[in-house]
Design an enzyme around this catalytic site. Structure first.
Site, PDB file in Angstrom:
ATOM      1  N   ILE A  40       0.817  -1.213   0.000  1.00 66.78           N
ATOM      2  CA  ILE A  40       0.000   0.000   0.000  1.00 66.78           C
ATOM      3  C   ILE A  40       0.856   1.271   0.000  1.00 66.78           C
ATOM      4  O   ILE A  40       0.361   2.365  -0.190  1.00 66.78           O
ATOM      5  CB  ILE A  40      -0.987  -0.029   1.184  1.00 66.78           C
ATOM      6  CG1 ILE A  40      -1.848  -1.295   1.128  1.00 66.78           C
ATOM      7  CG2 ILE A  40      -1.887   1.192   1.224  1.00 66.78           C
ATOM      8  CD1 ILE A  40      -2.611  -1.498  -0.176  1.00 66.78           C
ATOM      9  N   GLY A  41       2.136   1.143   0.239  1.00 65.02           N
ATOM     10  CA  GLY A  41       2.995   2.319   0.087  1.00 65.02           C
ATOM     11  C   GLY A  41       4.116   2.421   1.093  1.00 65.02           C
ATOM     12  O   GLY A  41       5.285   2.409   0.740  1.00 65.02           O
TER      13      GLY A  41
ATOM     14  N   ARG B  48      -2.701   9.830  22.405  1.00 64.11           N
ATOM     15  CA  ARG B  48      -2.252  10.156  21.051  1.00 64.11           C
ATOM     16  C   ARG B  48      -2.861  11.467  20.560  1.00 64.11           C
ATOM     17  O   ARG B  48      -4.071  11.660  20.590  1.00 64.11           O
ATOM     18  CB  ARG B  48      -2.617   9.038  20.094  1.00 64.11           C
ATOM     19  CG  ARG B  48      -1.781   9.093  18.861  1.00 64.11           C
ATOM     20  CD  ARG B  48      -2.206   8.094  17.837  1.00 64.11           C
ATOM     21  NE  ARG B  48      -2.153   8.780  16.549  1.00 64.11           N
ATOM     22  CZ  ARG B  48      -1.059   8.841  15.790  1.00 64.11           C
ATOM     23  NH1 ARG B  48       0.030   8.225  16.160  1.00 64.11           N
ATOM     24  NH2 ARG B  48      -1.067   9.507  14.659  1.00 64.11           N
ATOM     25  N   CYS B  49      -1.978  12.355  20.099  1.00 60.69           N
ATOM     26  CA  CYS B  49      -2.428  13.658  19.607  1.00 60.69           C
ATOM     27  C   CYS B  49      -1.948  13.854  18.172  1.00 60.69           C
ATOM     28  O   CYS B  49      -0.957  13.260  17.771  1.00 60.69           O
ATOM     29  CB  CYS B  49      -1.833  14.779  20.454  1.00 60.69           C
ATOM     30  SG  CYS B  49      -2.277  14.655  22.183  1.00 60.69           S
TER      31      CYS B  49
ATOM     32  N   GLU C 239      -9.449  -2.434   2.847  1.00 63.86           N
ATOM     33  CA  GLU C 239      -9.263  -3.255   4.027  1.00 63.86           C
ATOM     34  C   GLU C 239     -10.294  -4.371   3.968  1.00 63.86           C
ATOM     35  O   GLU C 239     -11.486  -4.105   3.944  1.00 63.86           O
ATOM     36  CB  GLU C 239      -9.515  -2.378   5.246  1.00 63.86           C
ATOM     37  CG  GLU C 239      -8.993  -2.935   6.526  1.00 63.86           C
ATOM     38  CD  GLU C 239      -9.224  -1.943   7.647  1.00 63.86           C
ATOM     39  OE1 GLU C 239      -8.706  -0.821   7.567  1.00 63.86           O
ATOM     40  OE2 GLU C 239      -9.927  -2.317   8.584  1.00 63.86           O
TER      41      GLU C 239
ATOM     42  N   HIS D   9      -2.989  -4.511  10.987  1.00 62.08           N
ATOM     43  CA  HIS D   9      -3.320  -3.851  12.249  1.00 62.08           C
ATOM     44  C   HIS D   9      -2.924  -4.695  13.442  1.00 62.08           C
ATOM     45  O   HIS D   9      -3.113  -4.292  14.585  1.00 62.08           O
ATOM     46  CB  HIS D   9      -4.807  -3.500  12.275  1.00 62.08           C
ATOM     47  CG  HIS D   9      -5.193  -2.648  11.107  1.00 62.08           C
ATOM     48  ND1 HIS D   9      -5.521  -3.196   9.885  1.00 62.08           N
ATOM     49  CD2 HIS D   9      -5.248  -1.312  10.955  1.00 62.08           C
ATOM     50  CE1 HIS D   9      -5.772  -2.218   9.024  1.00 62.08           C
ATOM     51  NE2 HIS D   9      -5.615  -1.059   9.652  1.00 62.08           N
TER      52      HIS D   9
ATOM     53  N   CYS E 268      -3.246  -2.290   4.427  1.00 60.84           N
ATOM     54  CA  CYS E 268      -2.910  -0.881   4.669  1.00 60.84           C
ATOM     55  C   CYS E 268      -1.397  -0.745   4.605  1.00 60.84           C
ATOM     56  O   CYS E 268      -0.689  -1.728   4.379  1.00 60.84           O
ATOM     57  CB  CYS E 268      -3.467  -0.415   6.023  1.00 60.84           C
ATOM     58  SG  CYS E 268      -3.556   1.387   6.185  1.00 60.84           S
TER      59      CYS E 268
HETATM   60  N1  GLN Z   1       0.208   5.043   1.308  1.00 63.22           N
HETATM   61  C1  GLN Z   1      -0.081   5.150   2.700  1.00 63.22           C
HETATM   62  C2  GLN Z   1       0.770   4.157   3.479  1.00 63.22           C
HETATM   63  O1  GLN Z   1       1.005   3.108   3.000  1.00 63.22           O
HETATM   64  C3  GLN Z   1      -1.527   4.883   2.992  1.00 63.22           C
HETATM   65  C4  GLN Z   1      -1.826   5.013   4.465  1.00 63.22           C
HETATM   66  C5  GLN Z   1      -3.276   4.949   4.836  1.00 63.22           C
HETATM   67  O2  GLN Z   1      -4.065   4.368   4.169  1.00 63.22           O
HETATM   68  N2  GLN Z   1      -3.658   5.506   5.961  1.00 63.22           N
HETATM   69  O3  GLN Z   1       1.186   4.419   4.569  1.00 63.22           O
HETATM   70 ZN    ZN Z   2      -4.995   2.192   4.808  1.00 62.77          ZN
END
Ligand code: GLN
Ligand code: ZN
Length: 750
Positions: free
Chosen positions: A427-428, A511-512, A661, A690, A722
């Site tokens: 996802i990155g 967490r902020c 997801e 997660h 994610c």
């Molecule tokens: N490209 C982002 C990552 O991989 C996507 C994060 C997200 O979906 N919150 O961190």
């Molecule tokens: Zn995500």
């Protein structure tokens, strides 16, 4: 005694995040419970003293929380799930066990507080739940404030909202809903309110924001029953019932029909309610607490307009009090703590402290009828304008949001990219190692210069590329090591954004986040990601996916100017992203992902407002991506799987590939997508990132097999659900190897 001027709630993490630090030290064993309690007590007392000194007529209490106000309510009424009781911990540690998990017992579910970025813990209730007034937090805080010389108005979550936010516990019979528990819960609220009255409280505030969303007739009737009952209590304090984050709608006449003394409404998000007030005769005997100072954004209030609205509403009610639209929990403490904001930007801002002053001023002007007390602020004064951007937005036509039909694109992309079915990707982001974090800290502290930092990041990109090649992924990413945060990174490179030093807002627990301030017209002075992506692409013959954050998410996680429609601001951001995509294409990047994890988050609470939102949200995404050539593959990533309300919009985004997801919802989403005729590429996450668990190859084979049953394999992607930035390599490395192996196996069966 009239309410006069007040705020519905206040930040509690501490002006310098004192509570965060104390909590985290306590959790890691650095300090003891007495020391955390001391920090909490000092913060509460400082808040009461400050609000009283500022001149508010009514100061709220019980706005403090160690973690979350819903969790406080769970503990207050002893609705603690058995698995946490079984841990045998003391009260404070049971509380933190529910919030954060303990040993083998995971934390309670956490979810978003209405349409804000704050998260609460979801109560779990069942037919066997027995409420008991086990705690005394609101009473103790009221008494402590009183001992400090400040008379306060305790704030409680209303009983109906508490039940509406709850879920049925696992194993509850199918017909059960938490609202079935209203009567026994009201017994305990009655006890609590009586005890607050006996302690001396003249007013108690009950928050019912759940009624700013659409509610059934049965739920509205429950609201009426609840406040009929509570307002019949003999010798009770005055009751204020509030609704915020939108229009209180039909709840307003329902409450007006009970014997509560005051109703508080949000006149910013629910401005339309103002016109109905004169037509609700029952309000003539009530106090209306008018939320005219916005509680969740950071712009100064147009005081003359607010005063005018108050004066007009005053005609229709017995008494009018001035307030914030919601709790100030959602804005930072104090603008005066900022030293680096441009003066013209700072002049337009008001944080919690400044909003209190606005309320006080409005209250005084209203009480005295002296309009001269109010300085005119002229909302749009000093906005940084960029005529070129404005002209570009004005000249947009529907064609700017259209690509050639998907079938043509799919063919061009197939020919160009030559990817196998079930193409594997991520996802990155890759894990943000201590090395990466240290480099960023060194850069901030001046121990590392820009060139040195860039070199460290390039080394990390190279490492991540080599790893992905070795694991055998098909579409690679550069890993995003250079990004502190997926919105802040872009905000810092775009014109029209500003950043605070201390503008922290609680997201959940300790967490902020420090949202960027989108204050002016947005433009892109320089390319933002091209160097990183092209560097990564230069290292490999596999395609590298470019990585951008979409316009809706950039708006959702910033404080956004309110002097023009959100859709116009989103289009400005979209144009900057559109130019970035053009530059990425020109530099040879053939796949570009535009993340929109927040698309769902901004969805209005009331169904009637949703279409207008989705129109601009989808429109801005399409504006950002529609400049891409047919052969360029546009991906998007969405961070959730409860699509229900936005599924058509996902289709409307018209991305070539959507990764979502799904690992936890077991691919149900694929059926939902097929049912609306979604016919593009889809990557239902098969690895739940997660959790630190490494999914086995077999598990992922099972999920992928399910996926290719629902969707033809050429359109299915194989990916985690994610980004990987919060995970460690110890889990990510084996998990990705299993993912590639699982894909090989399923491909072999095709
Ligand atoms: N490209 C982002 C990552 O991989 C996507 C994060 C997200 O979906 N919150 O961190
Ligand atoms: Zn995500």
């Amino acid at each position: 005694m009239p309410i006069g001027s007040t705020v519905l709630g206040y930040p509690r993490i501490g002006p310098r995040r004192e509570l965060k630090r104390a909590l985290e030290k306590y959790w890691s064993g650095g300090i003891d419970a007495a020391q955390v309690r001391q920090v909490a007590r000092d913060l509460r007392r400082a808040t009461w003293a400050e609000l009283a000194a500022a001149g508010l007529d009514s100061v709220p209490s019980n706005t403090f929380s160690y973690y979350d106000q819903v969790l406080d309510t769970i503990q207050l009424f002893d609705a603690i799930p058995q698995r946490y009781r079984d841990l045998g911990l003391n009260g404070m540690d049971t509380y933190f066990a529910m919030a954060r998990g303990h040993d083998a017992v995971p934390a309670m579910e956490m979810t978003k507080w209405f349409d804000t970025n704050y998260h609460y813990l979801v109560p779990e209730l069942g037919p066997e739940t027995r409420f008991d007034l086990a705690g005394d937090k609101p009473i103790a805080e009221y008494q402590d404030a009183r001992a400090q010389g400040v008379e306060t108005r305790p704030v409680l979550i209303g009983p109906v909202t508490f039940l509406l936010l709850a879920k049925a516990e696992a194993g509850a019979p199918p017909g059960f809903t938490p609202l079935d528990l209203l009567e026994p819960l009201l017994d305990r609220y009655a006890d609590l309110i009586s005890r607050l009255g006996a302690a001396g409280a003249a007013w108690v505030q009950l928050d019912e924001p759940a009624f700013c969303a659409d509610r059934t007739d049965g739920e509205l009737a429950a609201l009426g029953r609840a406040y009929d009952r509570l307002s019949q209590l003999p010798g009770r304090p005055n009751l204020l019932v509030t609704g915020y984050f939108g229009d209180f709608g039909p709840a307003l006449p329902v409450l007006a029909g009970t014997a509560v003394e005051a109703v508080g409404i949000d006149l910013v998000a629910g401005r339309a309610a103002a016109d109905r007030i004169p037509h609700i005769p029952a309000l003539r005997t009530k106090t209306l607490v008018a939320g005219v100072v916005e509680g969740r954004n950071i712009w100064r209030t147009d005081l003359s307009a607010a005063a005018e609205l108050c004066a007009q509403l005053k005609q229709s009610v017995n008494e009018l009090a001035v307030s914030t639209s919601c709790s100030l929990l959602h804005v930072p403490y104090d603008l005066d703590a900022e030293t680096s904001l441009a003066p013209d930007v700072a002049a337009r801002l008001a944080f919690a402290r400044q909003k209190v002053d606005e309320v006080v001023l409005l209250g005084k002007a209203l009480a005295s009828g002296d309009a001269r007390l109010i300085a005119t602020t002229g909302a749009a004064a000093g906005v940084h304008r960029d005529e070129q951007v404005r002209a570009r937005v004005a000249a947009l036509t529907p064609e700017h949001r259209l690509r050639v039909p998907y079938a043509e694109r799919a063919e061009a992309q197939g020919a160009k990219l030559g990817l196998p079915p079930l193409a594997t990707t991520t996802i990155g982001s890759f894990p943000q190692t201590t090395d990466v974090r240290r480099a960023r800290a060194d850069l901030r502290a001046g121990r590392l210069d820009d060139a040195g930092y860039a070199e460290r990041m390039r080394a990390e990109v190279e490492r991540v590329i080599r790893l992905q090649e070795e694991i055998g992924l098909d579409v690679l990413v550069h890993g995003e090591p250079e990004r502190n945060d997926m919105v802040q990174y872009f905000g810092e490179l775009l014109d029209g954004f500003a950043f605070t030093e201390h503008g922290w807002v609680q997201s959940y627990g300790s967490r902020c986040v420090r949202p960027p301030i989108l204050h002016g017209d947005v433009s892109r002075p320089v390319p933002m990601t091209v160097e990183w992506s092209t560097y990564a692409q230069s290292l490999t013959s596999k395609p590298v996916k470019g990585m951008l954050t979409g316009p809706v998410t950039i708006l959702a996680w910033s404080f956004v100017r309110d002097d023009q429609p959100l859709g116009v601001t989103a289009d400005q951001v979209a144009l900057a992203l559109r130019d970035e995509i053009t530059d990425l294409e020109a530099a040879g990047i053939g796949i570009i992902q535009v993340d929109e994890p927040a698309l769902r988050e901004l969805l209005p609470l009331r169904a009637e407002d949703r279409k207008a939102y989705l129109d601009w949200a989808v429109g801005s995404f399409r504006l950002a991506t529609s400049g891409a050539a047919a052969g360029t593959q546009i991906h998007t990533h969405l961070c959730y799987s409860e699509f229900g309300d936005v599924i058509e919009a996902i289709h409307g985004l018209d991305a070539d590939v959507t990764t979502i997801e799904a690992a936890r919802s077991k691919m149900e989403v694929l059926a939902d997508l097929s049912s609306i005729g979604y016919s593009r590429g889809v990557g239902p996450g098969i690895y739940d990132i997660h959790s630190p668990r490494v999914p086995s190859t077999d598990e992922m084979v099972a999920l992928l097999t399910e996926a290719v049953r629902a969707v033809p394999a050429e359109r299915v992607w194989s990916n985690p659900d994610c980004g990987l930035k919060t995970r460690g390599y110890a889990e990510v490395d084996p998990a990705l190897r299993n993912l590639v192996e699982a894909t090989r196996r399923v491909r072999a069966e095709l």
